[in-house]
Write a protein that holds these residues in place. Structure first.
Motif, PDB file in Angstrom:
ATOM      1  N   ALA A 117      -4.347  -0.116   4.028  1.00 32.60           N
ATOM      2  CA  ALA A 117      -4.299  -0.807   2.821  1.00 32.60           C
ATOM      3  C   ALA A 117      -5.112  -2.166   2.748  1.00 32.60           C
ATOM      4  N   SER A 118      -4.750  -2.825   3.819  1.00 36.39           N
ATOM      5  CA  SER A 118      -5.557  -4.181   3.752  1.00 36.39           C
ATOM      6  C   SER A 118      -7.010  -4.034   3.920  1.00 36.39           C
ATOM      7  N   GLU A 119      -7.511  -2.802   4.594  1.00 39.87           N
ATOM      8  CA  GLU A 119      -8.824  -2.939   4.782  1.00 39.87           C
ATOM      9  C   GLU A 119      -9.785  -2.145   3.479  1.00 39.87           C
ATOM     10  N   VAL A 120      -8.966  -1.379   2.975  1.00 44.83           N
ATOM     11  CA  VAL A 120      -9.859  -0.593   1.722  1.00 44.83           C
ATOM     12  C   VAL A 120      -9.327  -0.887   0.257  1.00 44.83           C
ATOM     13  N   SER A 121      -7.990  -1.251  -0.057  1.00 45.52           N
ATOM     14  CA  SER A 121      -7.342  -1.094  -1.380  1.00 45.52           C
ATOM     15  C   SER A 121      -8.003  -2.073  -2.160  1.00 45.52           C
ATOM     16  N   ALA A 123      -6.504  -2.623  -5.227  1.00 44.64           N
ATOM     17  CA  ALA A 123      -5.229  -3.067  -5.804  1.00 44.64           C
ATOM     18  C   ALA A 123      -4.180  -3.608  -4.709  1.00 44.64           C
ATOM     19  N   ASN A 124      -3.171  -4.396  -5.272  1.00 48.74           N
ATOM     20  CA  ASN A 124      -2.156  -4.878  -4.294  1.00 48.74           C
ATOM     21  C   ASN A 124      -1.296  -3.622  -3.981  1.00 48.74           C
ATOM     22  N   TYR A 125      -0.887  -3.898  -2.911  1.00 48.07           N
ATOM     23  CA  TYR A 125      -0.079  -2.524  -2.489  1.00 48.07           C
ATOM     24  C   TYR A 125       1.179  -2.673  -1.746  1.00 48.07           C
ATOM     25  N   GLY A 126       1.958  -1.642  -2.065  1.00 44.33           N
ATOM     26  CA  GLY A 126       3.257  -1.775  -1.174  1.00 44.33           C
ATOM     27  C   GLY A 126       3.567  -0.395  -0.539  1.00 44.33           C
ATOM     28  N   SER A 427      -5.178 -10.593  -8.491  1.00 42.59           N
ATOM     29  CA  SER A 427      -5.147 -12.100  -7.732  1.00 42.59           C
ATOM     30  C   SER A 427      -6.432 -12.700  -8.026  1.00 42.59           C
ATOM     31  N   GLY A 428      -6.717 -12.898  -9.309  1.00 46.04           N
ATOM     32  CA  GLY A 428      -7.635 -13.682  -9.751  1.00 46.04           C
ATOM     33  C   GLY A 428      -9.049 -13.182  -9.579  1.00 46.04           C
ATOM     34  N   GLU A 429      -9.325 -12.164  -9.114  1.00 49.09           N
ATOM     35  CA  GLU A 429     -10.716 -11.546  -8.876  1.00 49.09           C
ATOM     36  C   GLU A 429     -10.933 -10.499  -9.810  1.00 49.09           C
ATOM     37  N   VAL A 430     -11.906 -10.278 -10.394  1.00 46.75           N
ATOM     38  CA  VAL A 430     -12.388  -9.225 -11.504  1.00 46.75           C
ATOM     39  C   VAL A 430     -12.615  -8.211 -10.547  1.00 46.75           C
ATOM     40  N   ALA A 431     -11.859  -6.972 -10.781  1.00 48.96           N
ATOM     41  CA  ALA A 431     -12.013  -5.623  -9.948  1.00 48.96           C
ATOM     42  C   ALA A 431     -12.731  -4.702 -10.638  1.00 48.96           C
ATOM     43  N   TRP A 432     -12.660  -4.809 -12.141  1.00 51.70           N
ATOM     44  CA  TRP A 432     -13.385  -3.680 -13.055  1.00 51.70           C
ATOM     45  C   TRP A 432     -13.767  -4.546 -14.548  1.00 51.70           C
ATOM     46  N   ARG A 433     -14.722  -4.371 -14.858  1.00 46.61           N
ATOM     47  CA  ARG A 433     -15.285  -4.937 -15.958  1.00 46.61           C
ATOM     48  C   ARG A 433     -16.283  -4.108 -16.830  1.00 46.61           C
ATOM     49  N   PHE A 438     -15.999  -3.478  -9.056  1.00 46.75           N
ATOM     50  CA  PHE A 438     -16.221  -4.481  -8.328  1.00 46.75           C
ATOM     51  C   PHE A 438     -15.688  -4.039  -6.684  1.00 46.75           C
ATOM     52  N   SER A 439     -16.382  -3.220  -5.977  1.00 46.95           N
ATOM     53  CA  SER A 439     -15.591  -2.560  -4.883  1.00 46.95           C
ATOM     54  C   SER A 439     -15.294  -3.493  -3.739  1.00 46.95           C
ATOM     55  N   GLY A 440     -16.062  -4.786  -3.822  1.00 44.04           N
ATOM     56  CA  GLY A 440     -15.612  -5.362  -2.584  1.00 44.04           C
ATOM     57  C   GLY A 440     -14.336  -6.160  -2.783  1.00 44.04           C
ATOM     58  N   VAL A 441     -13.441  -6.109  -3.978  1.00 46.37           N
ATOM     59  CA  VAL A 441     -12.268  -6.835  -4.132  1.00 46.37           C
ATOM     60  C   VAL A 441     -11.348  -6.208  -3.287  1.00 46.37           C
ATOM     61  N   ARG A 442     -10.365  -7.084  -2.701  1.00 46.78           N
ATOM     62  CA  ARG A 442      -9.304  -6.424  -1.675  1.00 46.78           C
ATOM     63  C   ARG A 442      -8.132  -6.818  -2.469  1.00 46.78           C
ATOM     64  N   GLY A 443      -6.939  -6.192  -2.458  1.00 45.49           N
ATOM     65  CA  GLY A 443      -5.739  -6.517  -2.996  1.00 45.49           C
ATOM     66  C   GLY A 443      -4.998  -7.034  -1.735  1.00 45.49           C
ATOM     67  N   LYS A 444      -3.782  -7.574  -2.238  1.00 45.08           N
ATOM     68  CA  LYS A 444      -3.037  -8.201  -1.240  1.00 45.08           C
ATOM     69  C   LYS A 444      -1.559  -7.349  -0.927  1.00 45.08           C
ATOM     70  N   GLU A 445      -1.137  -7.428   0.117  1.00 45.53           N
ATOM     71  CA  GLU A 445       0.229  -6.962   0.110  1.00 45.53           C
ATOM     72  C   GLU A 445       1.487  -7.240  -0.630  1.00 45.53           C
TER      73      GLU A 445
END
Ligand code: DOR
Ligand code: ZN
Length: 450
Positions: A117-121, A123-126, A427-433, A438-445
């Motif tokens: 998930a840290s490599e490809v997601s 959105a934030n993940y659990g 987490s402060g980054e625009v992922a969809w507008r 914005f496919s480079g955005v990575r969510g956090k754990e």
């Protein structure tokens, strides 16, 4: 450390039961301030400005029940494709279920998922860890600040992770100090119903038989056992995808704080009924089955009065060809994450819920129930997980062509709505507008306060 400041102003903030014209100031990954009206001084302070043009600004949705199929079932979906669908739908965090391949029933399988998930997601993940009849030692070794809890399937569904012994459930409750989330369908009753239906009508069963096999008693019996066990053991239980009016009798109204037993339902049980199996067929085949109109009405009331605490999707994508077949052979599960907020806001538009109730069940309460660290609310010091929604756009019709999930279809194909997600911030980054990912955005754990 990113300390870029952005101000989203001229928005209707819906948060913690209040709805007001105001603004949110973001600094780096966090919310710095929230306020009413136009922040004249702040607007001149050199921050980037986003004029929300009177749209709704909500906390990002936290979808605590998804099946992203990664690893092992990635022909259906993977964390990258589904997290794209998530952010397109205003979902900024997800919690994924353990019925992958291999199943997430060991610490190392859990760690593999976190890494992937840290490599490809986007959105934030659990993740949940799954219970089996014999993985108690693994469950005891999990760091529950990095895991949402223990998922236990009392009835068999996709993935074959069945634990139909109450002794196993009890043992886990006694020894593992983590929230337990259960899929409550009684396996014995379910098998008996299936056998009776097949003996009488044969194997070529129309989809209408799905809720006859997985009926009210199947759900109520298992839910009653799970709730009784949790109360006896004084253990935190979250009943997943409640689908019947009957099960509501097992629950308490009000807010989730302090409840021993909390409950989830899903948009499909609030929007559809078994009368639609004829039209929509296996597109709305899921476990538990969608029940009667009276159940749908009771569940809606349960959402309003707090018997139901959260709304999550049970996003369970399968390929269209896997959905072919009869009530016995078509696989169960449907994709929903991309349109769950839109569907719920549409129901709000129709007067079924208020927008504030939708926000409570999809954003605030998931964070409260799972103890998710600094998310789910628009508060200074919390992560800037936000969604800007045009709640009064020109009507448009959702079709399979809009679907970002790998499976490429939606049970909402043909539904006309008049709201859409304009922007999703993770987490402060625009992922969809405005329809652009914005496919480079990575969510956090996600971190869970235990
Ligand atoms: O309909 C369902 N699909 N219910 C489940 O419990 C599992 C899910 C899946 O993974 O396909
Ligand atoms: Zn599920």
């Amino acid at each position: 450390m990113n300390s870029k400041r952005t101000i989203i102003h001229n928005v209707y903030v819906v948060n913690e039961g209040r709805s007001f014209h105001g603004y949110v100031e973001i600094e780096g990954e966090f919310i710095r301030s929230v306020g009413d009206g136009d922040p004249e001084e702040l607007l001149k302070s050199g921050a980037e400005l986003i004029d929300g043009r009177g749209r709704l600004l909500l906390p990002g949705v936290i979808d605590t029940h998804v099946h992203f199929r990664d690893p092992g079932l990635t022909r259906k979906a993977d964390m990258e494709t589904e997290s794209r669908a998530a952010v397109a739908g205003g979902v900024t965090s997800f919690v994924d279920m353990p019925n992958t391949k291999p199943p997430t029933v060991t610490v190392s399988a859990l760690e593999d998922k976190l890494k992937r998930a840290s490599e490809v997601s986007l959105a934030n993940y659990g993740f949940f860890i799954g219970a089996t009849a014999d993985n108690l030692e693994e469950l005891k070794n999990v760091d529950y600040s990095r895991c949402a809890g223990v998922k236990l399937f009392m009835g068999s569904s996709t993935g074959g992770m069945l634990v139909d012994s109450l002794e196993v459930m009890e043992r886990i409750m006694a020894e593992v100090p983590a929230l337990m989330a259960v899929h409550a369908e009684d396996e014995t009753l379910l098998n008996a119903n299936r056998k009776a239906v097949v003996e009488r009508y044969g194997e070529e069963l129309e989809m209408e038989f799905h809720p006859v096999i997985r009926n009210h008693r199947v759900c109520f019996t298992a839910s009653q056992k799970a709730v009784a066990t949790a109360r006896r053991m004084n253990h935190r239980l979250h009943l997943l995808h409640v689908s019947t009016a009957d099960e509501l009798a097992l629950l308490e109204p009000g807010t989730p704080e302090g409840k021993l037993v909390t409950a989830e339902t899903c948009p499909q049980y609030l929007a559809f009924s078994d009368e639609q199996y004829g039209m929509l067929g296996s597109r709305i085949k899921c476990n538990p089955a969608i029940k009667r109109p009276a159940d749908r009405e009771a569940l809606r009331e349960g959402v309003r009065n707090g018997l139901i605490d959260t709304i999550a999707t049970d996003h369970a994508p399968h390929l269209a060809e896997e959905k072919l077949g009869t009530a016995l052979t078509a696989v169960s599960g449907m994709p929903l994450i991309q349109f769950s907020l839109t569907l719920m806001l549409q129901m709000a538009e129709e007067g079924v819920f208020t927008v504030a109730e939708v926000v409570r069940k999809m954003c605030h309460n998931p964070a409260v129930i799972y103890g998710i660290d600094r998310r789910g609310f628009i508060r200074p010091g919390y992560y800037a997980d936000l969604v800007l929604v045009d709640n009064d756009c020109d009507p448009y019709t959702i079709t399979d062509a809009h679907v970002l999930s790998r499976c490429g279809w939606t049970p909402l194909n043909g539904l006309t709505v008049n709201n859409k997600v304009d922007m999703t911030i993770v987490s402060g980054e625009v992922a969809w507008r405005f329809g652009v990912l914005f496919s480079g955005v990575r969510g956090k754990e996600l971190r869970f306060n235990v």
